[in-house]
Design a protein around this motif. Structure first.
Motif, PDB file in Angstrom:
ATOM      1  N   SER A 126       0.802  -1.218   0.000  1.00 37.77           N
ATOM      2  CA  SER A 126       0.000   0.000   0.000  1.00 37.77           C
ATOM      3  C   SER A 126       0.840   1.275   0.000  1.00 37.77           C
ATOM      4  CB  SER A 126      -0.926   0.007   1.217  1.00 37.77           C
ATOM      5  OG  SER A 126      -0.156  -0.052   2.424  1.00 37.77           O
ATOM      6  N   ALA A 127       2.157   1.144  -0.022  1.00 34.67           N
ATOM      7  CA  ALA A 127       3.036   2.315   0.080  1.00 34.67           C
ATOM      8  C   ALA A 127       3.200   2.991  -1.275  1.00 34.67           C
ATOM      9  CB  ALA A 127       4.395   1.906   0.635  1.00 34.67           C
ATOM     10  N   ASP A 128       3.450   4.281  -1.237  1.00 31.21           N
ATOM     11  CA  ASP A 128       3.720   5.063  -2.445  1.00 31.21           C
ATOM     12  C   ASP A 128       5.187   4.901  -2.826  1.00 31.21           C
ATOM     13  OD1 ASP A 128       4.743   7.857  -3.645  1.00 31.21           O
ATOM     14  OD2 ASP A 128       2.635   7.577  -4.181  1.00 31.21           O
ATOM     15  N   ILE A 129       5.441   4.518  -4.066  1.00 34.85           N
ATOM     16  CA  ILE A 129       6.815   4.207  -4.467  1.00 34.85           C
ATOM     17  C   ILE A 129       7.698   5.449  -4.458  1.00 34.85           C
ATOM     18  CG2 ILE A 129       6.269   4.465  -6.930  1.00 34.85           C
ATOM     19  CD1 ILE A 129       8.341   2.260  -7.450  1.00 34.85           C
ATOM     20  N   ILE A 130       7.155   6.591  -4.840  1.00 38.39           N
ATOM     21  CA  ILE A 130       7.965   7.816  -4.883  1.00 38.39           C
ATOM     22  C   ILE A 130       8.354   8.249  -3.471  1.00 38.39           C
ATOM     23  CG2 ILE A 130       7.963  10.253  -5.528  1.00 38.39           C
ATOM     24  CD1 ILE A 130       6.157   9.553  -7.856  1.00 38.39           C
ATOM     25  N   LYS A 131       7.389   8.223  -2.545  1.00 37.42           N
ATOM     26  CA  LYS A 131       7.694   8.588  -1.167  1.00 37.42           C
ATOM     27  C   LYS A 131       8.654   7.588  -0.532  1.00 37.42           C
ATOM     28  CE  LYS A 131       3.334  11.038  -0.270  1.00 37.42           C
ATOM     29  NZ  LYS A 131       2.104  11.077   0.580  1.00 37.42           N
ATOM     30  N   THR A 132       8.506   6.323  -0.890  1.00 39.59           N
ATOM     31  CA  THR A 132       9.400   5.300  -0.342  1.00 39.59           C
ATOM     32  C   THR A 132      10.837   5.534  -0.790  1.00 39.59           C
ATOM     33  OG1 THR A 132       7.617   3.656  -0.311  1.00 39.59           O
ATOM     34  CG2 THR A 132       9.878   2.834  -0.217  1.00 39.59           C
ATOM     35  N   VAL A 133      11.030   5.782  -2.080  1.00 39.71           N
ATOM     36  CA  VAL A 133      12.382   6.025  -2.598  1.00 39.71           C
ATOM     37  C   VAL A 133      12.979   7.283  -1.987  1.00 39.71           C
ATOM     38  CG1 VAL A 133      13.706   6.581  -4.669  1.00 39.71           C
ATOM     39  CG2 VAL A 133      11.980   4.785  -4.743  1.00 39.71           C
ATOM     40  N   ASP A 134      12.172   8.322  -1.854  1.00 37.92           N
ATOM     41  CA  ASP A 134      12.678   9.567  -1.261  1.00 37.92           C
ATOM     42  C   ASP A 134      13.098   9.348   0.193  1.00 37.92           C
ATOM     43  OD1 ASP A 134      12.242  10.884  -3.623  1.00 37.92           O
ATOM     44  OD2 ASP A 134      10.307  11.746  -3.023  1.00 37.92           O
ATOM     45  N   SER A 135      12.329   8.585   0.939  1.00 37.10           N
ATOM     46  CA  SER A 135      12.670   8.333   2.341  1.00 37.10           C
ATOM     47  C   SER A 135      13.904   7.441   2.454  1.00 37.10           C
ATOM     48  CB  SER A 135      11.488   7.694   3.073  1.00 37.10           C
ATOM     49  OG  SER A 135      11.136   6.451   2.482  1.00 37.10           O
ATOM     50  N   VAL A 136      14.056   6.477   1.530  1.00 37.45           N
ATOM     51  CA  VAL A 136      15.244   5.622   1.531  1.00 37.45           C
ATOM     52  C   VAL A 136      16.495   6.452   1.242  1.00 37.45           C
ATOM     53  CG1 VAL A 136      16.439   3.801   0.252  1.00 37.45           C
ATOM     54  CG2 VAL A 136      14.072   3.470   0.964  1.00 37.45           C
ATOM     55  N   LYS A 137      16.421   7.318   0.245  1.00 38.74           N
ATOM     56  CA  LYS A 137      17.576   8.157  -0.093  1.00 38.74           C
ATOM     57  C   LYS A 137      17.922   9.108   1.054  1.00 38.74           C
ATOM     58  CE  LYS A 137      17.104   7.996  -5.123  1.00 38.74           C
ATOM     59  NZ  LYS A 137      16.900   8.767  -6.375  1.00 38.74           N
ATOM     60  N   ALA A 138      16.898   9.619   1.723  1.00 34.97           N
ATOM     61  CA  ALA A 138      17.152  10.510   2.858  1.00 34.97           C
ATOM     62  C   ALA A 138      17.827   9.752   4.000  1.00 34.97           C
ATOM     63  CB  ALA A 138      15.835  11.130   3.325  1.00 34.97           C
ATOM     64  N   THR A 139      17.410   8.511   4.223  1.00 34.60           N
ATOM     65  CA  THR A 139      18.025   7.696   5.266  1.00 34.60           C
ATOM     66  C   THR A 139      19.476   7.375   4.944  1.00 34.60           C
ATOM     67  OG1 THR A 139      15.871   6.695   5.776  1.00 34.60           O
ATOM     68  CG2 THR A 139      17.834   5.534   6.551  1.00 34.60           C
ATOM     69  N   VAL A 140      19.745   7.043   3.677  1.00 34.65           N
ATOM     70  CA  VAL A 140      21.118   6.741   3.261  1.00 34.65           C
ATOM     71  C   VAL A 140      22.003   7.982   3.375  1.00 34.65           C
ATOM     72  CG1 VAL A 140      22.564   6.044   1.311  1.00 34.65           C
ATOM     73  CG2 VAL A 140      20.412   4.860   1.757  1.00 34.65           C
ATOM     74  N   ASP A 141      21.480   9.129   2.969  1.00 33.73           N
ATOM     75  CA  ASP A 141      22.251  10.375   3.083  1.00 33.73           C
ATOM     76  C   ASP A 141      22.570  10.687   4.540  1.00 33.73           C
ATOM     77  OD1 ASP A 141      22.197  10.660   0.357  1.00 33.73           O
ATOM     78  OD2 ASP A 141      20.492  12.050   0.343  1.00 33.73           O
ATOM     79  N   ALA A 142      21.593  10.475   5.418  1.00 31.86           N
ATOM     80  CA  ALA A 142      21.826  10.727   6.843  1.00 31.86           C
ATOM     81  C   ALA A 142      22.883   9.772   7.392  1.00 31.86           C
ATOM     82  CB  ALA A 142      20.515  10.575   7.614  1.00 31.86           C
ATOM     83  N   PHE A 143      22.880   8.526   6.917  1.00 29.90           N
ATOM     84  CA  PHE A 143      23.884   7.557   7.353  1.00 29.90           C
ATOM     85  C   PHE A 143      25.279   7.968   6.890  1.00 29.90           C
ATOM     86  CE2 PHE A 143      26.405   3.790   6.102  1.00 29.90           C
ATOM     87  CZ  PHE A 143      26.640   3.257   7.361  1.00 29.90           C
ATOM     88  N   GLN A 144      25.384   8.435   5.659  1.00 31.25           N
ATOM     89  CA  GLN A 144      26.687   8.851   5.147  1.00 31.25           C
ATOM     90  C   GLN A 144      27.218  10.071   5.892  1.00 31.25           C
ATOM     91  OE1 GLN A 144      25.512   8.778   0.760  1.00 31.25           O
ATOM     92  NE2 GLN A 144      27.569   7.927   0.665  1.00 31.25           N
ATOM     93  N   LYS A 145      26.336  10.991   6.243  1.00 33.36           N
ATOM     94  CA  LYS A 145      26.765  12.197   6.946  1.00 33.36           C
ATOM     95  C   LYS A 145      26.985  11.932   8.440  1.00 33.36           C
ATOM     96  CE  LYS A 145      24.292  15.275   3.784  1.00 33.36           C
ATOM     97  NZ  LYS A 145      23.186  16.259   3.639  1.00 33.36           N
ATOM     98  N   GLY A 146      26.471  10.800   8.929  1.00 37.07           N
ATOM     99  CA  GLY A 146      26.552  10.522  10.356  1.00 37.07           C
ATOM    100  C   GLY A 146      27.750   9.697  10.776  1.00 37.07           C
ATOM    101  N   GLY A 147      28.746   9.573   9.921  1.00 33.87           N
ATOM    102  CA  GLY A 147      29.955   8.858  10.317  1.00 33.87           C
ATOM    103  C   GLY A 147      30.234   7.599   9.536  1.00 33.87           C
ATOM    104  N   ALA A 148      29.680   7.489   8.331  1.00 35.32           N
ATOM    105  CA  ALA A 148      29.971   6.317   7.497  1.00 35.32           C
ATOM    106  C   ALA A 148      31.422   6.382   7.013  1.00 35.32           C
ATOM    107  CB  ALA A 148      29.027   6.284   6.299  1.00 35.32           C
ATOM    108  N   PRO A 149      32.072   5.237   6.786  1.00 32.44           N
ATOM    109  CA  PRO A 149      33.466   5.240   6.299  1.00 32.44           C
ATOM    110  C   PRO A 149      33.603   6.023   4.999  1.00 32.44           C
ATOM    111  CG  PRO A 149      32.784   3.032   6.968  1.00 32.44           C
ATOM    112  CD  PRO A 149      31.549   3.879   6.989  1.00 32.44           C
ATOM    113  N   ASP A 150      34.741   6.721   4.865  1.00 30.33           N
ATOM    114  CA  ASP A 150      34.958   7.526   3.666  1.00 30.33           C
ATOM    115  C   ASP A 150      35.067   6.668   2.410  1.00 30.33           C
ATOM    116  OD1 ASP A 150      34.950   9.800   5.235  1.00 30.33           O
ATOM    117  OD2 ASP A 150      37.131   9.804   5.532  1.00 30.33           O
TER     118      ASP A 150
END
Length: 204
Positions: A126-150
Motif C-alpha cells: 500500500s506504500a507510495d513508491i515515490i515517497k518510499t524512494v525519497d525516504s530511503v535516499k534521505a536515510t542513506v544520506d543521513a547515514f553517510q553524513k553521520g559517520g559512514a566510512p569515507d
C-alpha cells in the motif's frame, strides 16, 4: 531501512557473513594427541542457540531459550577439548589459530567494475513508491553524513520511481494540453458567454 514504515523488506546480495575460522596445526595435534573430530565435537557442544521450552508463572508465560553462541575468536580459542582431575587441559587455542573471517562467497555482486553489496528495497503493497524512494535516499544520506566510512560509495540502480515520475509527468502534460484544447474548442464553436460558463464547469 527496515525501520521505515513504507519498507517491507530488504534483500542483500554480495554480503559476506562473518564466521569463526579455526586453523589446526598438525604438529600440535600430534603433540597433544588430539583428533580433529574431538575439536568439532567440543565446538558443537558449546555453540548452541536452541529453545528450552516455556515457564508458566500464574497467568504469565516466559519463553526459555539456551543461548551459547560464540561472539569472539577468544571464546572459541578458550573452549576445552579435554581435561583431567589434575587440572591439566587442552583448549582449541592450544592446537590451532582462531580468527574471525568471512564465509566463502557463493554470489558475486559488482557495480562499475568493483565489488559491491546490493540492497534491494521492497516497499509495502500500500506504500507510495515515490515517497518510499525519497525516504530511503534521505536515510542513506543521513547515514553517510553521520559517520559512514569515507571509502563507502553509494550508487542507486534500478530506481523504479524514475519511470513512475516520468509517466506522471507525461500524464500531466497530456492533461494540460487536452484542457487547453477543450477550452479553445469551446470558444471557437460557442459564444464567449456560453464558452466561459461551460469552461468554469469543467472539473480539474
Amino acid at each position: 531501512l527496515l525501520d521505515l514504515p513504507t519498507v517491507a523488506r530488504v534483500v542483500r546480495k554480495g554480503w559476506k557473513e562473518t564466521e569463526m575460522q579455526v586453523e589446526l596445526s598438525p604438529a600440535l595435534l600430534d603433540k597433544y594427541y588430539v583428533a580433529a573430530v574431538q575439536i568439532v565435537s567440543a565446538l558443537a557442544g558449546r555453540n548452541l542457540n536452541m529453545p528450552g521450552g516455556k515457564l508458566e508463572i500464574g497467568r504469565e508465560e516466559i519463553i526459555v531459550r539456551t543461548v551459547g553462541e560464540f561472539n569472539t575468536a577468544a571464546e572459541v580459542a578458550g573452549v576445552y577439548i579435554r581435561s583431567n582431575e589434575t587440572g591439566k587441559h587442552v583448549q582449541v587455542g592450544d592446537v590451532g589459530t582462531v580468527r574471525e573471517g568471512f564465509k566463502e562467497s557463493t554470489y558475486l555482486e559488482g557495480v562499475n567494475g568493483q565489488d559491491a553489496i546490493s540492497l534491494t528495497v521492497l516497499k509495502r503493497e500500500s506504500a507510495d513508491i515515490i515517497k518510499t524512494v525519497d525516504s530511503v535516499k534521505a536515510t542513506v544520506d543521513a547515514f553517510q553524513k553521520g559517520g559512514a566510512p569515507d571509502v563507502l560509495e553509494v550508487s542507486y540502480v534500478n530506481d523504479l520511481s524514475y519511470f513512475v515520475k516520468r509517466r506522471l509527468s507525461v500524464l500531466m502534460g497530456n492533461g494540460a494540453s487536452g484542457f487547453v484544447l477543450v477550452i479553445l474548442s469551446l470558444f471557437v464553436f460557442l459564444n464567449w458567454r456560453s464558452a466561459l460558463m461551460t469552461a468554469m464547469g469543467i472539473p480539474i
